[in-house]
Design a protein around this motif. Structure first.
Motif, PDB file in Angstrom:
ATOM      1  N   TRP A  43       0.826  -1.219   0.000  1.00 46.20           N
ATOM      2  CA  TRP A  43       0.000   0.000   0.000  1.00 46.20           C
ATOM      3  C   TRP A  43       0.851   1.256   0.000  1.00 46.20           C
ATOM      4  CZ3 TRP A  43      -3.146  -2.698  -1.958  1.00 46.20           C
ATOM      5  CH2 TRP A  43      -4.497  -2.508  -1.936  1.00 46.20           C
ATOM      6  N   TYR A  44       0.287   2.314  -0.579  1.00 46.09           N
ATOM      7  CA  TYR A  44       0.964   3.610  -0.606  1.00 46.09           C
ATOM      8  C   TYR A  44       0.712   4.344   0.714  1.00 46.09           C
ATOM      9  CZ  TYR A  44       0.362   3.048  -5.758  1.00 46.09           C
ATOM     10  OH  TYR A  44       0.339   2.604  -7.059  1.00 46.09           O
ATOM     11  N   ASN A  45       1.719   5.045   1.215  1.00 49.83           N
ATOM     12  CA  ASN A  45       1.485   5.978   2.331  1.00 49.83           C
ATOM     13  C   ASN A  45       0.380   6.962   1.955  1.00 49.83           C
ATOM     14  OD1 ASN A  45       3.632   4.902   3.773  1.00 49.83           O
ATOM     15  ND2 ASN A  45       5.056   6.575   3.307  1.00 49.83           N
ATOM     16  N   GLU A  46       0.400   7.360   0.694  1.00 47.65           N
ATOM     17  CA  GLU A  46      -0.497   8.420   0.245  1.00 47.65           C
ATOM     18  C   GLU A  46      -1.976   8.030   0.369  1.00 47.65           C
ATOM     19  OE1 GLU A  46       2.294   7.446  -1.221  1.00 47.65           O
ATOM     20  OE2 GLU A  46       3.443   9.201  -1.859  1.00 47.65           O
ATOM     21  N   ASN A  47      -2.258   6.718   0.521  1.00 46.48           N
ATOM     22  CA  ASN A  47      -3.658   6.305   0.676  1.00 46.48           C
ATOM     23  C   ASN A  47      -4.276   6.824   1.964  1.00 46.48           C
ATOM     24  OD1 ASN A  47      -3.211   4.803  -1.602  1.00 46.48           O
ATOM     25  ND2 ASN A  47      -3.141   2.821  -0.583  1.00 46.48           N
ATOM     26  N   TYR A  48      -3.438   7.301   2.902  1.00 40.39           N
ATOM     27  CA  TYR A  48      -3.946   7.636   4.232  1.00 40.39           C
ATOM     28  C   TYR A  48      -4.095   9.133   4.467  1.00 40.39           C
ATOM     29  CZ  TYR A  48      -3.808   2.767   4.605  1.00 40.39           C
ATOM     30  OH  TYR A  48      -4.083   1.451   4.341  1.00 40.39           O
ATOM     31  N   GLU A  49      -4.107   9.897   3.374  1.00 39.32           N
ATOM     32  CA  GLU A  49      -4.329  11.346   3.531  1.00 39.32           C
ATOM     33  C   GLU A  49      -5.731  11.603   4.098  1.00 39.32           C
ATOM     34  OE1 GLU A  49      -3.507  13.708   0.058  1.00 39.32           O
ATOM     35  OE2 GLU A  49      -3.831  15.585   1.145  1.00 39.32           O
ATOM     36  N   GLY A  50      -6.697  10.788   3.684  1.00 37.57           N
ATOM     37  CA  GLY A  50      -8.068  10.948   4.204  1.00 37.57           C
ATOM     38  C   GLY A  50      -8.102  10.685   5.704  1.00 37.57           C
ATOM     39  N   ALA A  51      -7.393   9.660   6.162  1.00 38.98           N
ATOM     40  CA  ALA A  51      -7.342   9.352   7.597  1.00 38.98           C
ATOM     41  C   ALA A  51      -6.667  10.494   8.348  1.00 38.98           C
ATOM     42  CB  ALA A  51      -6.588   8.038   7.827  1.00 38.98           C
ATOM     43  N   PHE A  52      -5.651  11.091   7.711  1.00 36.84           N
ATOM     44  CA  PHE A  52      -4.950  12.220   8.345  1.00 36.84           C
ATOM     45  C   PHE A  52      -5.909  13.402   8.517  1.00 36.84           C
ATOM     46  CE2 PHE A  52      -2.401  16.115   8.064  1.00 36.84           C
ATOM     47  CZ  PHE A  52      -1.494  15.899   9.098  1.00 36.84           C
ATOM     48  N   ASN A  53      -6.681  13.671   7.484  1.00 35.47           N
ATOM     49  CA  ASN A  53      -7.631  14.790   7.569  1.00 35.47           C
ATOM     50  C   ASN A  53      -8.705  14.518   8.617  1.00 35.47           C
ATOM     51  OD1 ASN A  53      -6.303  16.341   5.672  1.00 35.47           O
ATOM     52  ND2 ASN A  53      -7.379  15.380   3.949  1.00 35.47           N
ATOM     53  N   GLU A  54      -9.135  13.252   8.699  1.00 33.06           N
ATOM     54  CA  GLU A  54     -10.117  12.865   9.715  1.00 33.06           C
ATOM     55  C   GLU A  54      -9.522  13.100  11.117  1.00 33.06           C
ATOM     56  OE1 GLU A  54     -11.284   8.739   9.375  1.00 33.06           O
ATOM     57  OE2 GLU A  54     -12.479   8.801  11.209  1.00 33.06           O
ATOM     58  N   ALA A  55      -8.258  12.707  11.267  1.00 35.41           N
ATOM     59  CA  ALA A  55      -7.580  12.877  12.557  1.00 35.41           C
ATOM     60  C   ALA A  55      -7.464  14.359  12.903  1.00 35.41           C
ATOM     61  CB  ALA A  55      -6.199  12.228  12.498  1.00 35.41           C
ATOM     62  N   ARG A  56      -7.133  15.151  11.921  1.00 36.25           N
ATOM     63  CA  ARG A  56      -6.960  16.592  12.169  1.00 36.25           C
ATOM     64  C   ARG A  56      -8.295  17.236  12.576  1.00 36.25           C
ATOM     65  NH1 ARG A  56      -3.384  19.887   8.149  1.00 36.25           N
ATOM     66  NH2 ARG A  56      -4.569  18.753   6.592  1.00 36.25           N
ATOM     67  N   GLU A  57      -9.368  16.790  11.901  1.00 39.97           N
ATOM     68  CA  GLU A  57     -10.672  17.431  12.155  1.00 39.97           C
ATOM     69  C   GLU A  57     -11.345  16.932  13.422  1.00 39.97           C
ATOM     70  OE1 GLU A  57     -12.762  16.754   8.464  1.00 39.97           O
ATOM     71  OE2 GLU A  57     -11.147  17.829   7.408  1.00 39.97           O
ATOM     72  N   THR A  58     -11.160  15.631  13.725  1.00 39.21           N
ATOM     73  CA  THR A  58     -11.959  15.041  14.813  1.00 39.21           C
ATOM     74  C   THR A  58     -11.115  14.510  15.967  1.00 39.21           C
ATOM     75  OG1 THR A  58     -11.895  12.812  13.882  1.00 39.21           O
ATOM     76  CG2 THR A  58     -13.642  14.263  13.065  1.00 39.21           C
ATOM     77  N   GLY A  70       0.525  17.619  16.886  1.00 41.07           N
ATOM     78  CA  GLY A  70       0.681  18.226  18.209  1.00 41.07           C
ATOM     79  C   GLY A  70      -0.605  18.173  19.013  1.00 41.07           C
ATOM     80  N   THR A  71      -1.518  17.284  18.654  1.00 40.95           N
ATOM     81  CA  THR A  71      -2.772  17.109  19.408  1.00 40.95           C
ATOM     82  C   THR A  71      -2.968  15.605  19.616  1.00 40.95           C
ATOM     83  OG1 THR A  71      -4.025  16.954  17.357  1.00 40.95           O
ATOM     84  CG2 THR A  71      -3.906  19.124  18.380  1.00 40.95           C
ATOM     85  N   THR A  72      -3.862  15.235  20.508  1.00 41.35           N
ATOM     86  CA  THR A  72      -4.102  13.812  20.738  1.00 41.35           C
ATOM     87  C   THR A  72      -4.976  13.257  19.613  1.00 41.35           C
ATOM     88  OG1 THR A  72      -4.000  14.145  23.099  1.00 41.35           O
ATOM     89  CG2 THR A  72      -5.066  12.122  22.356  1.00 41.35           C
TER      90      THR A  72
END
Ligand SMILES: NC(=O)c1ccc[n+]([C@@H]2O[C@H](COP(=O)([O-])OP(=O)(O)OC[C@H]3O[C@@H](n4cnc5c(N)ncnc54)[C@H](OP(=O)(O)O)[C@@H]3O)[C@@H](O)[C@H]2O)c1
Length: 282
Positions: free
Chosen positions: A139-154, A214-216
């Motif tokens: 798998w590509y690292n890049e597949n997890y940009e959506g998970a990163f955005n979810e983490a940032r928002e929620t 820098g957040t949980t």
């Protein structure tokens, strides 16, 4: 030596062209192909030759004089077997010296639904008699940009992957591996299982994102049924929900965990850790 790259208008194929150039391959012996003529025009700025090439209506003359075909798998899921078969047959008739094919982890035995077309393509390729190298890309690292955005928002990543591991690496790593295989000896009729050096669980992915943001960030593991209900409540289309839930079920079964260091061995350096790719999403 001459090289044809399919899918060069896409992310991986473009990086393969870049990697070939970086390895000193002369631009005029690289033929970058795809359907998107704007992207082809951009690619031609680096001096490579470009050709419009559609898997659904392939033009055999593009393959004349090619020593190596780098067949980046088509993104049209459901149509890939006939598409790849058509390309392999053209390459066979044109006496292409070898075909390098980008496949999926353990394509011959995995339960991963997406891999069925790769398994069939591998069988066609091996049966064609054309010398081959199969790169079973993880798998590509890049597949997890959506998970990163979810983490940032929620502050949370929700899934049903349990403690299954994913051996992801940057697209660029897989592209470099393809370029190495294309330009060095010793890879004929070999199959490589490629993945990142360090496999991670979703709990570890959450920690990585947490460190960067820098957040949980917590990973909240739910059952496949609960995940389905959550995705339905977000209004996602049924097909996408099936895909995402099945993917997490497969990850829980460790289907995307690639052991060994074949990728870093090929590229001669450590693979790109998730945190490096994720920095580009900040
Ligand atoms: N390992 C992973 O994590 C992962 C994730 C996603 C996908 N994949 C697979 O890896 C491949 C490469 O990934 P990617 O990120 O580079 O995908 P991508 O950016 O979506 O690129 C897909 C490429 O396929 C070409 N293509 C699609 N249908 C075609 C057709 N009928 N005829 C000719 N070309 C066609 C596209 O050409 P045009 O844009 O010019 O139409 C594009 O160049 C994908 O196609 C998919 O099979 C792997």
């Amino acid at each position: 030596m001459s090289f044809i790259v399919t899918g060069a208008t896409g992310h991986l194929g473009a990086l393969i062209v870049e990697s070939l150039l970086a390895r000193g391959v002369a631009p005029d012996v690289i033929v970058a192909t795809g359907r998107n003529s704007d992207r082809l025009a951009e690619l031609s700025a680096s001096g490579v030759r470009t050709e419009v090439f559609d898997f659904n209506n392939p033009t055999p003359q593009v393959f004349d004089e090619a020593d190596t075909l780098i067949l980046v798998s088509s993104s049209e899921v459901g149509q890939r077997v006939p598409q790849h078969q058509a390309v392999i047959e053209i390459a066979q008739r044109a006496h292409v010296g070898r075909i390098i094919y980008t496949s999926a982890p353990r394509a011959n035995s995995t339960p991963l639904p997406l891999a069925a077309e790769h398994r069939a393509t591998e069988e066609i390729l091996i049966g064609s008699g054309v010398p081959y190298t199969i790169l079973r890309n993880g798998w590509y690292n890049e597949n997890y940009e959506g998970a990163f955005n979810e983490a940032r928002e929620t502050g949370t990543i929700v899934g049903s992957a349990g403690s299954g591991k994913v051996s992801s690496a940057a697209r660029r790593d897989y592209a470099e591996a393809a370029a190495v295989v294309a330009t060095t000896e010793g890879h004929l009729n070999q199959t490589y299982e490629l993945g990142g050096d360090t496999a991670w669980t979703f709990a570890e992915l959450a920690q990585t994102f947490s460190a960067l943001l820098g957040t949980t960030v917590d990973y909240h593991n739910v059952s496949a049924e609960e995940q389905r209900e959550l995705l339905e409540s977000r209004g996602l289309p049924d097909g996408l929900i099936d895909f995402l839930v099945t993917m997490d079920t497969n990850i829980e079964q460790d289907v995307l965990h690639v052991e060994g260091y074949a990728l870093s061995s090929l590229i001669g350096r450590a693979t790109t850790p998730m945190i490096e790719t994720a920095k580009t999403w900040l």
